[in-house]
Design a protein around this motif. Structure first.
Motif, mmCIF file in Angstrom:
data_model
loop_
_atom_site.group_PDB
_atom_site.id
_atom_site.type_symbol
_atom_site.label_atom_id
_atom_site.label_comp_id
_atom_site.label_asym_id
_atom_site.label_seq_id
_atom_site.Cartn_x
_atom_site.Cartn_y
_atom_site.Cartn_z
ATOM 1 N N ARG A 11 36.935 48.660 31.898
ATOM 2 C CA ARG A 11 37.055 47.631 32.929
ATOM 3 C C ARG A 11 38.385 47.748 33.660
ATOM 4 O O ARG A 11 38.453 47.563 34.877
ATOM 5 C CB ARG A 11 36.887 46.245 32.306
ATOM 6 N N ARG B 284 44.465 39.619 45.537
ATOM 7 C CA ARG B 284 43.157 39.939 44.959
ATOM 8 C C ARG B 284 43.295 40.873 43.760
ATOM 9 O O ARG B 284 42.649 40.677 42.726
ATOM 10 C CB ARG B 284 42.259 40.578 46.009
ATOM 11 N N ARG B 285 44.142 41.889 43.917
ATOM 12 C CA ARG B 285 44.331 42.840 42.813
ATOM 13 C C ARG B 285 44.967 42.144 41.617
ATOM 14 O O ARG B 285 44.616 42.403 40.467
ATOM 15 C CB ARG B 285 45.206 44.006 43.271
ATOM 16 N N ASP C 210 49.167 47.947 43.719
ATOM 17 C CA ASP C 210 48.766 47.796 42.319
ATOM 18 C C ASP C 210 49.984 47.625 41.410
ATOM 19 O O ASP C 210 49.966 46.832 40.464
ATOM 20 C CB ASP C 210 47.946 49.001 41.868
ATOM 21 N N LEU D 238 39.143 48.817 37.749
ATOM 22 C CA LEU D 238 40.037 48.108 38.660
ATOM 23 C C LEU D 238 41.106 49.025 39.250
ATOM 24 O O LEU D 238 41.852 48.624 40.146
ATOM 25 C CB LEU D 238 40.728 46.950 37.924
ATOM 26 N N ASP E 11 42.721 38.301 35.175
ATOM 27 C CA ASP E 11 41.511 37.905 34.468
ATOM 28 C C ASP E 11 41.175 38.896 33.362
ATOM 29 O O ASP E 11 40.796 38.504 32.256
ATOM 30 C CB ASP E 11 40.348 37.802 35.457
ATOM 31 N N GLU E 12 41.331 40.192 33.645
ATOM 32 C CA GLU E 12 41.007 41.209 32.644
ATOM 33 C C GLU E 12 42.003 41.200 31.486
ATOM 34 O O GLU E 12 41.650 41.467 30.340
ATOM 35 C CB GLU E 12 40.976 42.595 33.304
ATOM 36 N N GLU F 146 44.709 38.903 40.787
ATOM 37 C CA GLU F 146 43.761 37.995 40.139
ATOM 38 C C GLU F 146 42.762 38.754 39.283
ATOM 39 O O GLU F 146 42.423 38.323 38.178
ATOM 40 C CB GLU F 146 43.028 37.153 41.194
ATOM 41 N N ALA F 147 42.285 39.899 39.784
ATOM 42 C CA ALA F 147 41.351 40.700 38.991
ATOM 43 C C ALA F 147 42.018 41.226 37.727
ATOM 44 O O ALA F 147 41.435 41.209 36.637
ATOM 45 C CB ALA F 147 40.816 41.865 39.838
ATOM 46 N N LEU F 148 43.258 41.672 37.864
ATOM 47 C CA LEU F 148 43.994 42.182 36.707
ATOM 48 C C LEU F 148 44.300 41.063 35.720
ATOM 49 O O LEU F 148 44.148 41.227 34.504
ATOM 50 C CB LEU F 148 45.292 42.846 37.179
#
Length: 402
Positions: free
Chosen positions: A249, A220-221, A127, A253, A227-228, A223-225
């Protein structure tokens, strides 16, 4: 020499000798990642510096880029100086040298992965790396060489942080393009996978760590971060439940909020958050330090989220974190708890009551599509929820009470 060398002893180093041939008594044995260049650590006047031999063009480029990243407050090592025009005793030219300050209490990611890692520590490491990549891209930096060797890891007061240590391939732009960003992540994926395979082949990687899955998890982590952090959120009016939604949100994550900004312009506002990765118990310690409230970890996290939201929307020029926390305690937490009738306060601890009030307010605001406000949420919670709860003491058996 070009730079800001605070230590005159740097001038006395044997710059007319190739770095590999420097006297051993100058060097400090510290873990370092793999590098295509010669890199050594030297100790001078109680400070440790990293010296890297590299061509003049790359040395100058990396020095300037690290200085730019420092001005942008991006997590990276500090550039101290660059030395050009080096030559040995016979006049033969030598590569230029880049001097950076060693980041205290840090380790290359490669060295960390070479040891024994608990699963929760591994997740936080990944992370922290995702946070670093996101921060670099938000600043407009295309790194081009993210790897376990080029990234430092450090724990600081419960927080997990990653730092860029090698920027010779980096490019700073006003804004990074989607193509550059995607290519940077693909390079990170390949490099991390390759280094993990190398550690596995050497018997240094714990059997529980899968190289392919671990490298893919970083992506993956990230891309999610990403986007947020970057999706557009412009509101007509700053409403607490919208800010709270952003924090929730991020929490979902696995990230916490290091800093939050609300930019107002022409009647609208834009919410900007900066993430961080923290260690267990961090929230308890921070809340106790700021407010004196000693509560459970999840309660502390929830209360700190509200405190950080309050700080972003009510901060005055010159106020530090402790001053804002004192105002939050006096203007938000204590009035909400005192608004609960005395005969109902014994049902739950004050921190748990406030935690549940915040949840109740969240659901009410989502249903109404507006922030209903804390006083309204307290009244509704007391009448519709708390009044029907059993006393905590009543549900504890005598044996457990003992």
């Amino acid at each position: 020499m070009t730079g800001t060398p605070s230590d005159p002893a740097l001038l006395g180093l044997p710059w007319n000798i190739p770095l590999e041939q420097w006297p051993e008594d100058l060097f400090v044995a510290l873990p370092r990642g793999i590098s295509r260049h010669v890199v050594r650590f030297v100790r001078l006047s109680g400070r440790v510096y990293a010296v890297k031999e590299v061509g003049e063009r790359l040395a100058g480029h990396e020095y300037r880029l690290l200085r730019d990243l420092a001005r942008l407050d991006v997590p990276a090592v500090e550039a101290v100086a660059v030395l050009n025009g080096r030559a040995d005793e016979t006049g033969q030219p030598l590569d230029s040298a880049l001097v950076t300050r060693h980041l205290q209490f840090s380790l290359p990611y490669r060295a960390v992965f070479s040891g024994t890692l608990r699963q929760e520590t591994l997740v936080r490491l990944l992370d922290a790396l995702a946070v670093l990549l996101a921060r670099l891209h938000l600043a407009g930096l295309y790194w081009g060489d993210c790897s376990l060797s080029n990234t430092l890891f450090r724990r600081d007061a419960g927080a997990f942080a990653a730092y860029l240590v090698d920027a010779e391939t980096g490019e700073l732009h006003p804004r990074i393009s989607e193509g550059q960003r995607a290519h940077d992540i693909e390079i990170a994926h390949v490099n991390i996978y390759g280094e993990l395979l190398d550690l596995e082949a050497g018997g240094f990687l714990h059997p529980s760590i899968d190289p392919l899955e671990t490298s893919a998890q970083v992506c993956r982590r990230y891309e999610a971060l990403w986007d947020e952090l970057t999706h557009a959120e412009v509101v007509e009016e700053v409403e607490w439940h919208r800010v709270e939604a952003r924090i929730r949100r991020l929490n979902a994550l696995g990230f916490d909020v290091a800093e939050m900004q609300i930019q107002r312009k022409l009647g609208t506002a834009r919410i900007i958050v900066a993430p961080k990765v923290v260690d267990a118990g961090h929230h308890q310690r921070r809340l106790l330090r700021l407010t004196g409230l000693d509560v459970e970890e999840n309660q502390a996290r929830r209360l700190l989220n509200d405190l950080d939201t309050y700080r972003a929307t009510h901060r005055r020029p010159g106020d530090d974190e402790e001053i804002v926390a004192h105002r939050w305690l006096a203007e938000v937490f204590q009035p909400a708890v005192r608004a609960v009738p005395p005969d109902l306060r014994r049902k739950l601890e004050p921190a748990q009551i406030f935690h549940e009030v915040l949840d109740h307010r969240w659901y009410m605001s989502e249903a109404a599509d507006r922030d209903v406000g804390l006083p309204t949420a307290v009244r509704s919670y007391v009448g519709n929820v708390l009044a029907h709860k059993p006393d905590e003491k009543a549900v504890i058996t005598p044996d457990l009470a003992e």
